[in-house]
Design an enzyme around this catalytic site. Sequence first.
Site, PDB file in Angstrom:
ATOM      1  N   THR A   1      -4.472  13.526   5.227  1.00  0.00           N
ATOM      2  CA  THR A   1      -3.062  13.654   5.609  1.00  0.00           C
ATOM      3  C   THR A   1      -2.841  14.965   6.360  1.00  0.00           C
ATOM      4  O   THR A   1      -2.196  14.990   7.421  1.00  0.00           O
ATOM      5  CB  THR A   1      -2.153  13.561   4.372  1.00  0.00           C
ATOM      6  OG1 THR A   1      -2.506  12.390   3.638  1.00  0.00           O
ATOM      7  CG2 THR A   1      -0.690  13.489   4.767  1.00  0.00           C
TER       8      THR A   1
ATOM      9  N   ASN B   1      -2.034  19.083  -1.635  1.00  0.00           N
ATOM     10  CA  ASN B   1      -3.063  18.382  -0.865  1.00  0.00           C
ATOM     11  C   ASN B   1      -2.769  18.391   0.642  1.00  0.00           C
ATOM     12  O   ASN B   1      -3.631  18.752   1.447  1.00  0.00           O
ATOM     13  CB  ASN B   1      -3.175  16.935  -1.387  1.00  0.00           C
ATOM     14  CG  ASN B   1      -4.088  16.099  -0.526  1.00  0.00           C
ATOM     15  OD1 ASN B   1      -3.645  15.359   0.338  1.00  0.00           O
ATOM     16  ND2 ASN B   1      -5.390  16.242  -0.728  1.00  0.00           N
TER      17      ASN B   1
ATOM     18  N   GLN C   1       7.196   3.786   3.909  1.00  0.00           N
ATOM     19  CA  GLN C   1       5.785   3.409   3.937  1.00  0.00           C
ATOM     20  C   GLN C   1       5.555   2.133   4.750  1.00  0.00           C
ATOM     21  O   GLN C   1       4.528   1.986   5.409  1.00  0.00           O
ATOM     22  CB  GLN C   1       5.313   3.202   2.487  1.00  0.00           C
ATOM     23  CG  GLN C   1       3.818   3.204   2.306  1.00  0.00           C
ATOM     24  CD  GLN C   1       3.209   4.607   2.275  1.00  0.00           C
ATOM     25  OE1 GLN C   1       3.708   5.465   1.591  1.00  0.00           O
ATOM     26  NE2 GLN C   1       2.133   4.796   3.014  1.00  0.00           N
TER      27      GLN C   1
ATOM     28  N   LYS D   1       5.455   3.243   8.404  1.00  0.00           N
ATOM     29  CA  LYS D   1       4.292   4.117   8.599  1.00  0.00           C
ATOM     30  C   LYS D   1       3.016   3.266   8.647  1.00  0.00           C
ATOM     31  O   LYS D   1       2.191   3.421   9.546  1.00  0.00           O
ATOM     32  CB  LYS D   1       4.210   5.105   7.429  1.00  0.00           C
ATOM     33  CG  LYS D   1       3.038   6.052   7.501  1.00  0.00           C
ATOM     34  CD  LYS D   1       2.868   6.847   6.218  1.00  0.00           C
ATOM     35  CE  LYS D   1       4.135   7.558   5.814  1.00  0.00           C
ATOM     36  NZ  LYS D   1       3.911   8.542   4.741  1.00  0.00           N
TER      37      LYS D   1
ATOM     38  N   LYS E   1       0.861  -1.185   0.000  1.00  0.00           N
ATOM     39  CA  LYS E   1       0.000   0.000   0.000  1.00  0.00           C
ATOM     40  C   LYS E   1       0.888   1.221   0.000  1.00  0.00           C
ATOM     41  O   LYS E   1       1.807   1.337   0.827  1.00  0.00           O
ATOM     42  CB  LYS E   1      -0.880  -0.021   1.270  1.00  0.00           C
ATOM     43  CG  LYS E   1      -1.861   1.119   1.354  1.00  0.00           C
ATOM     44  CD  LYS E   1      -3.164   0.806   0.637  1.00  0.00           C
ATOM     45  CE  LYS E   1      -3.980   2.045   0.335  1.00  0.00           C
ATOM     46  NZ  LYS E   1      -3.595   2.742  -0.904  1.00  0.00           N
TER      47      LYS E   1
ATOM     48  N   LYS F   1       5.417   1.759  -3.082  1.00  0.00           N
ATOM     49  CA  LYS F   1       5.346   3.123  -3.630  1.00  0.00           C
ATOM     50  C   LYS F   1       5.620   3.043  -5.119  1.00  0.00           C
ATOM     51  O   LYS F   1       6.282   2.105  -5.583  1.00  0.00           O
ATOM     52  CB  LYS F   1       6.395   4.021  -2.957  1.00  0.00           C
ATOM     53  CG  LYS F   1       6.109   5.506  -3.080  1.00  0.00           C
ATOM     54  CD  LYS F   1       5.119   5.995  -2.055  1.00  0.00           C
ATOM     55  CE  LYS F   1       4.744   7.440  -2.302  1.00  0.00           C
ATOM     56  NZ  LYS F   1       3.913   7.989  -1.227  1.00  0.00           N
TER      57      LYS F   1
ATOM     58  N   GLY G   1      -2.726   8.268  -4.338  1.00  0.00           N
ATOM     59  CA  GLY G   1      -2.068   9.458  -4.884  1.00  0.00           C
ATOM     60  C   GLY G   1      -0.836   9.854  -4.080  1.00  0.00           C
ATOM     61  O   GLY G   1      -0.540   9.299  -3.030  1.00  0.00           O
ATOM     62  N   ASP G   2      -0.124  10.816  -4.599  1.00  0.00           N
ATOM     63  CA  ASP G   2       0.998  11.460  -3.920  1.00  0.00           C
ATOM     64  C   ASP G   2       1.248  12.732  -4.730  1.00  0.00           C
ATOM     65  O   ASP G   2       0.327  13.209  -5.418  1.00  0.00           O
ATOM     66  CB  ASP G   2       2.227  10.532  -3.891  1.00  0.00           C
ATOM     67  CG  ASP G   2       3.355  11.039  -2.984  1.00  0.00           C
ATOM     68  OD1 ASP G   2       3.248  10.901  -1.756  1.00  0.00           O
ATOM     69  OD2 ASP G   2       4.339  11.610  -3.500  1.00  0.00           O
TER      70      ASP G   2
HETATM   71  P1  NDP Z   1       0.909  17.849  -4.092  1.00  0.00           P
HETATM   72  O1  NDP Z   1       1.405  17.530  -5.451  1.00  0.00           O
HETATM   73  O2  NDP Z   1      -0.542  18.010  -3.875  1.00  0.00           O
HETATM   74  O3  NDP Z   1       1.626  19.177  -3.537  1.00  0.00           O
HETATM   75  C1  NDP Z   1       2.998  19.273  -3.434  1.00  0.00           C
HETATM   76  C2  NDP Z   1       3.335  20.693  -3.032  1.00  0.00           C
HETATM   77  O4  NDP Z   1       4.729  20.769  -2.755  1.00  0.00           O
HETATM   78  C3  NDP Z   1       3.044  21.707  -4.123  1.00  0.00           C
HETATM   79  O5  NDP Z   1       2.673  22.922  -3.545  1.00  0.00           O
HETATM   80  C4  NDP Z   1       4.383  21.823  -4.838  1.00  0.00           C
HETATM   81  O6  NDP Z   1       4.569  23.070  -5.483  1.00  0.00           O
HETATM   82  C5  NDP Z   1       5.339  21.709  -3.660  1.00  0.00           C
HETATM   83  N1  NDP Z   1       6.635  21.157  -4.097  1.00  0.00           N
HETATM   84  C6  NDP Z   1       6.880  19.980  -4.727  1.00  0.00           C
HETATM   85  N2  NDP Z   1       8.180  19.826  -4.976  1.00  0.00           N
HETATM   86  C7  NDP Z   1       8.760  20.927  -4.496  1.00  0.00           C
HETATM   87  C8  NDP Z   1      10.103  21.380  -4.452  1.00  0.00           C
HETATM   88  N3  NDP Z   1      11.105  20.652  -4.960  1.00  0.00           N
HETATM   89  N4  NDP Z   1      10.342  22.577  -3.849  1.00  0.00           N
HETATM   90  C9  NDP Z   1       9.320  23.300  -3.318  1.00  0.00           C
HETATM   91  N5  NDP Z   1       8.043  22.920  -3.349  1.00  0.00           N
HETATM   92  C10 NDP Z   1       7.778  21.771  -3.920  1.00  0.00           C
HETATM   93  O7  NDP Z   1       1.510  16.696  -3.131  1.00  0.00           O
HETATM   94  P2  NDP Z   1       1.023  16.263  -1.695  1.00  0.00           P
HETATM   95  O8  NDP Z   1       0.570  17.436  -0.938  1.00  0.00           O
HETATM   96  O9  NDP Z   1       0.125  15.092  -1.860  1.00  0.00           O
HETATM   97  O10 NDP Z   1       2.393  15.701  -1.066  1.00  0.00           O
HETATM   98  C11 NDP Z   1       3.306  16.524  -0.355  1.00  0.00           C
HETATM   99  C12 NDP Z   1       4.210  15.654   0.492  1.00  0.00           C
HETATM  100  O11 NDP Z   1       3.421  14.884   1.414  1.00  0.00           O
HETATM  101  C13 NDP Z   1       5.041  14.615  -0.270  1.00  0.00           C
HETATM  102  O12 NDP Z   1       6.259  14.415   0.414  1.00  0.00           O
HETATM  103  C14 NDP Z   1       4.201  13.362  -0.155  1.00  0.00           C
HETATM  104  O13 NDP Z   1       4.973  12.191  -0.326  1.00  0.00           O
HETATM  105  C15 NDP Z   1       3.708  13.501   1.270  1.00  0.00           C
HETATM  106  N6  NDP Z   1       2.530  12.728   1.602  1.00  0.00           N
HETATM  107  C16 NDP Z   1       1.367  12.864   0.894  1.00  0.00           C
HETATM  108  C17 NDP Z   1       0.257  12.154   1.260  1.00  0.00           C
HETATM  109  C18 NDP Z   1      -1.059  12.370   0.601  1.00  0.00           C
HETATM  110  O14 NDP Z   1      -2.051  11.793   1.081  1.00  0.00           O
HETATM  111  N7  NDP Z   1      -1.170  13.177  -0.441  1.00  0.00           N
HETATM  112  C19 NDP Z   1       0.309  11.137   2.340  1.00  0.00           C
HETATM  113  C20 NDP Z   1       1.542  11.137   3.076  1.00  0.00           C
HETATM  114  C21 NDP Z   1       2.607  11.875   2.685  1.00  0.00           C
HETATM  115  P3  NDP Z   1       4.097  23.262  -7.005  1.00  0.00           P
HETATM  116  O15 NDP Z   1       2.627  23.540  -6.929  1.00  0.00           O
HETATM  117  O16 NDP Z   1       4.911  24.395  -7.490  1.00  0.00           O
HETATM  118  O17 NDP Z   1       4.400  21.971  -7.708  1.00  0.00           O
END
Ligand code: NDP
Length: 450
Positions: A214, A245, A115, A118, A94, A130, A169-170
């Site tokens: 999350t 997200n 993961q 977690k 997962k 993943k 998603g991620d």
């Molecule tokens: P999204 O794609 O929804 O958002 C990612 C955000 O981070 C965007 O605002 C993006 O900016 C920014 N970002 C990405 N890369 C960079 C970078 N190199 N420098 C600065 N900003 C950056 O992803 P999520 O919110 O889903 O995921 C964010 C983190 O949380 C990840 O590490 C993910 O693995 C982790 N996570 C997510 C879960 C989930 O349920 N979604 C669950 C557990 C962990 P921009 O808009 O410019 O791309």
Amino acid sequence: MPAEIHPRLQPVFDEFLARNPGEKEFHQAVYEVLVSLTPIAGKKPEYAQWSILRRMCEPERQIIFRVPWMDDEGTVRINRGFRVEFNSALGPYKGGLRFHPSVNLSIIKFLGFEQVYKNSLTGMPIGGGKGGSDFDPKGRSKAEVMRFCQSFMTELYRHIGEYTDVPAGDIGVGTRELGFLFGQYKRITNRYESGVLTGKGQSWGGSLVRTEATGYGAVFFVEEMLRARGEDLQGRRIVVSGSGNVAIYAIEKAQQRGATVIACSDSNGYVVDESGLDLDLLKDVKEERRGRLSDYVSERGSSCRHVTNGSIWQVPCDIALPSATQNELGVDDAKALVGNGVRLVAEGANMPCTPEAVEIFTQAGVPYAPGKASNAGGVATSALEMQQNASRDSWTFEDTETRLGEIMRAIHTRCAETAAEYGNPGNYVMGANLAGYLKVADAMVAQGLI
Ligand code: NDP
């Protein structure tokens, strides 16, 4: 590297490094877990045996595949797809799919490895995996994203299933992408197998609260950390990195609890809004229009500023929630946060703080929660989605959010009690890694050498 691996475990790490050259993110994730196992290397050596540890560091299966697709101009594009099925001791693999140009095998392996622990910490019957691709959805039309997702699933479908491997998603993969992926899976297999993916839309098997889970879960975890110190969120100044997200729903829940979230970021810079971020505008810009934070600033007016170079962690705050991506918070950032009096750091993203930054928080006595504990609410709610799909049921928002809150509190208790049991009270990294590891190790021993 700040802390030492126990001499009994060092040969495992040496062998691991030799087997996985150049995979620096994967090295970092394994290193952190091995350091945390120090207490059992002496106290419970049966759990620190080579036979378990070496298997823990080697994914059960690694799949890499070509993803050909055609852009709107008729040009053929080739991307690389990945799925790393890391450990199935506790349940089907997962873990999410990430679409971002930085994706490579090291990043997918580090995410899959994290993961495993977690998912174990959530207390739910799910293994760890993943996947993703170096495809960049940014700037692509909806039709291009759909063609890419269909091509990606045309290979991935043979490896996944409700009882085998359940992606979600991620970064770069939200409900829209999951819809295209699910549609293609259904078409190829001729099965309406809801439990094959989580994070689905409401009308086709998704769970309420999965979108928020999350970010909300991270805030519930922070509340537990504060409660343990006799404090709460009321009136706290919070900085959240990212505006995707995780970040958006962490901001929403923190605001609901009376905190003021003063800054967030995207990959082009960060915004500081001292009177508190306007969440409706932020959602409209980022979720609806898929725009940039510069749009937020120009529409919000004079109360805020946009900073295009420099670090968001320079902004003074009580609580920092790094929620963008791995290694986004380094030594200088940690020093700035501590210098500005930060009281607590909790990861919304996976591994956003470097080991050196974590060491600075530890030395300064700043409570710090690793993502595998504080961001586990997303995958936990995915497991709730699987339960609903299996029973052809759908729960209310309130009921699902209540369950999420209970799960986050239980994870906090598990981390805190395990850290105390092994002589490191308040050390959430050690608590999370040990609690997650011991459960997986028990199951692996019981299931024999496979
Ligand atoms: P999204 O794609 O929804 O958002 C990612 C955000 O981070 C965007 O605002 C993006 O900016 C920014 N970002 C990405 N890369 C960079 C970078 N190199 N420098 C600065 N900003 C950056 O992803 P999520 O919110 O889903 O995921 C964010 C983190 O949380 C990840 O590490 C993910 O693995 C982790 N996570 C997510 C879960 C989930 O349920 N979604 C669950 C557990 C962990 P921009 O808009 O410019 O791309």
